[in-house]
Design an enzyme around this catalytic site. Sequence first.
Site, PDB file in Angstrom:
ATOM      1  CE1 TYR A 167      -4.318  -0.385  -0.327  1.00 22.15           C
ATOM      2  CE2 TYR A 167      -4.132  -1.933   1.498  1.00 22.15           C
ATOM      3  CZ  TYR A 167      -4.866  -1.375   0.447  1.00 22.15           C
ATOM      4  OH  TYR A 167      -6.123  -1.818   0.187  1.00 22.15           O
ATOM      5  NE  ARG A 173      -5.845  -4.401 -20.123  1.00 24.03           N
ATOM      6  CZ  ARG A 173      -6.380  -4.013 -21.295  1.00 24.03           C
ATOM      7  NH1 ARG A 173      -7.370  -3.151 -21.317  1.00 24.03           N
ATOM      8  NH2 ARG A 173      -5.944  -4.514 -22.418  1.00 24.03           N
ATOM      9  CE  LYS A 192      -7.550   2.267 -25.723  1.00 23.03           C
ATOM     10  NZ  LYS A 192      -7.693   2.964 -24.420  1.00 23.03           N
ATOM     11  CD  GLU A 202      -3.700   3.829   0.799  1.00 17.62           C
ATOM     12  OE1 GLU A 202      -2.581   3.346   1.090  1.00 17.62           O
ATOM     13  OE2 GLU A 202      -4.779   3.303   1.091  1.00 17.62           O
ATOM     14  CG  ASP A 225      -9.181   9.966 -23.759  1.00 19.85           C
ATOM     15  OD1 ASP A 225      -8.099   9.365 -23.926  1.00 19.85           O
ATOM     16  OD2 ASP A 225     -10.208   9.405 -23.338  1.00 19.85           O
ATOM     17  CB  THR A 271      -5.057   3.737 -21.879  1.00 17.96           C
ATOM     18  OG1 THR A 271      -4.928   3.841 -23.300  1.00 17.96           O
ATOM     19  CG2 THR A 271      -6.516   3.860 -21.501  1.00 17.96           C
TER      20      THR A 271
HETATM   21  N1  DSN Z   1     -12.199   0.180 -25.036  1.00 22.45           N
HETATM   22  C1  DSN Z   1     -11.261   1.062 -25.668  1.00 22.45           C
HETATM   23  C2  DSN Z   1     -11.264   0.941 -27.153  1.00 22.45           C
HETATM   24  O1  DSN Z   1     -11.379  -0.167 -27.623  1.00 22.45           O
HETATM   25  O2  DSN Z   1     -11.133   1.923 -27.853  1.00 22.45           O
HETATM   26  C3  DSN Z   1     -11.414   2.474 -25.238  1.00 22.45           C
HETATM   27  O3  DSN Z   1     -11.006   2.582 -23.938  1.00 22.45           O
END
Ligand code: DSN
Length: 426
Positions: free
Chosen positions: A58, A244, A238, A60, A209, A235
């Site tokens: 932990y 993730r 990707k 925090e 985003d 994120t």
């Molecule tokens: N689920 C994602 C996508 O496939 O674009 C977005 O977060």
Amino acid sequence: MATLTDPQQALAQADPAVASLIAQEADRQENTLEMIASENHTSSAVMAAVGSCLTNKYCEGYPGKRYYSGCDYYDEIETLAIERAKELYGCEFANVQPHSGANANLAAFFALLEPGDTYLSVVLSDGGHLSHGLPVNVSGKWFNAVHYPLIYDEASPEYGHIDFDAVARLAAEHKPKMILCGYSAYPRTIDFDRFRKIADDCGALLMCDMAHIAGLIAGGAHRSPFPQCDIVTTTTHKTLRGPRGGLILTNDPDIAVKIDRAIFPGTQGGPLMHVIAGKAVCFGEALDPSFKTYAHQVVANAKALGEHLKQAGYGLASNGTDNHLLLIDLRTIDPELTGKSGALWLEQAGIITNKNTVANDPRSPFVTSGIRIGTPALTTRGFAEPQMKTVADLMDRTLRSNGDAQVIEQVRSEVVELCKQFPMPH
Ligand code: DSN
């Protein structure tokens, strides 16, 4: 030093049921073409960090300001991740604690908006994300999301691009506190200058985003959202090819303070330190010059794939792509063919995609008229332009098969052969 055990071996001994399912999933990944635009194959180094003893702790708070003892190494790891993220994106502040992209967006809204405040985001079925104002998501329930469209006129040279006249008109009319750009299914470069001008004209903050294009930006294959954007969320799994998780960036010291508070204690508790270590590894990999080659190849592959699909008769959203993804309008080869059927047949053939609405889609998101595909994962396996013709041909035969089992079986065996030629990087 403590002994490091082989984690897979330990799992197989402790829990054969889970170990077997993981092994089957590894086999699925090895023997299929991963073409979901938001997915990728992260490195063994990232996976080693995420699967490490750091999951035990932990922490925090933030480096140097924790609520528990024993955080020295975690402070160093989080600081390393922050410094690498700042270097990668050329900005002043980074929060590496968001558990996901949706959590990063929630924290951004929590930091910068009051309940009921208005913001602009794209029409969600035109390529937005559920955390950009879906009525059943907190972003749509607690805030007033007004949506701007794409250009739907197929005769326009800007067909399928953001309709900036509409953005300006809606901004003047609704006086939003924030304008949100960045999308889940938009194949074109984002013009941050035009968004900045509209935001300045109405006194709004500009948020991007960049989840889908974070790796392209890191590798110089898409322009940076800085300095135009006030706040950038993403994120890390990707195109960026990390674990993730989520990330928030800004150049504004006041926004940085608000973001840190909005993540902890505003919307999250203990950070996932094993994932933050994975992010540090991923940022280190993306800082390596080889990542630039990767990012540019992702785009070159998507463009090549798009050209081959067009030659085979498929209509594409915005007629092509500038980035890693393509949105195929299946009505252009068969008005009766849905995204649901197309994605199912492709999956049976070992080509993993997702059904997706296209602009002005009359079908529901559960059926759709489109398929969204992307090249980040295939590029990680080493696919280049010559293989894109083969992939387009395999997709075309499957989508025109009307679900014929023999055709699909033949494509499946060719997919397995192709996968053997390009084994997963380990
Ligand atoms: N689920 C994602 C996508 O496939 O674009 C977005 O977060």
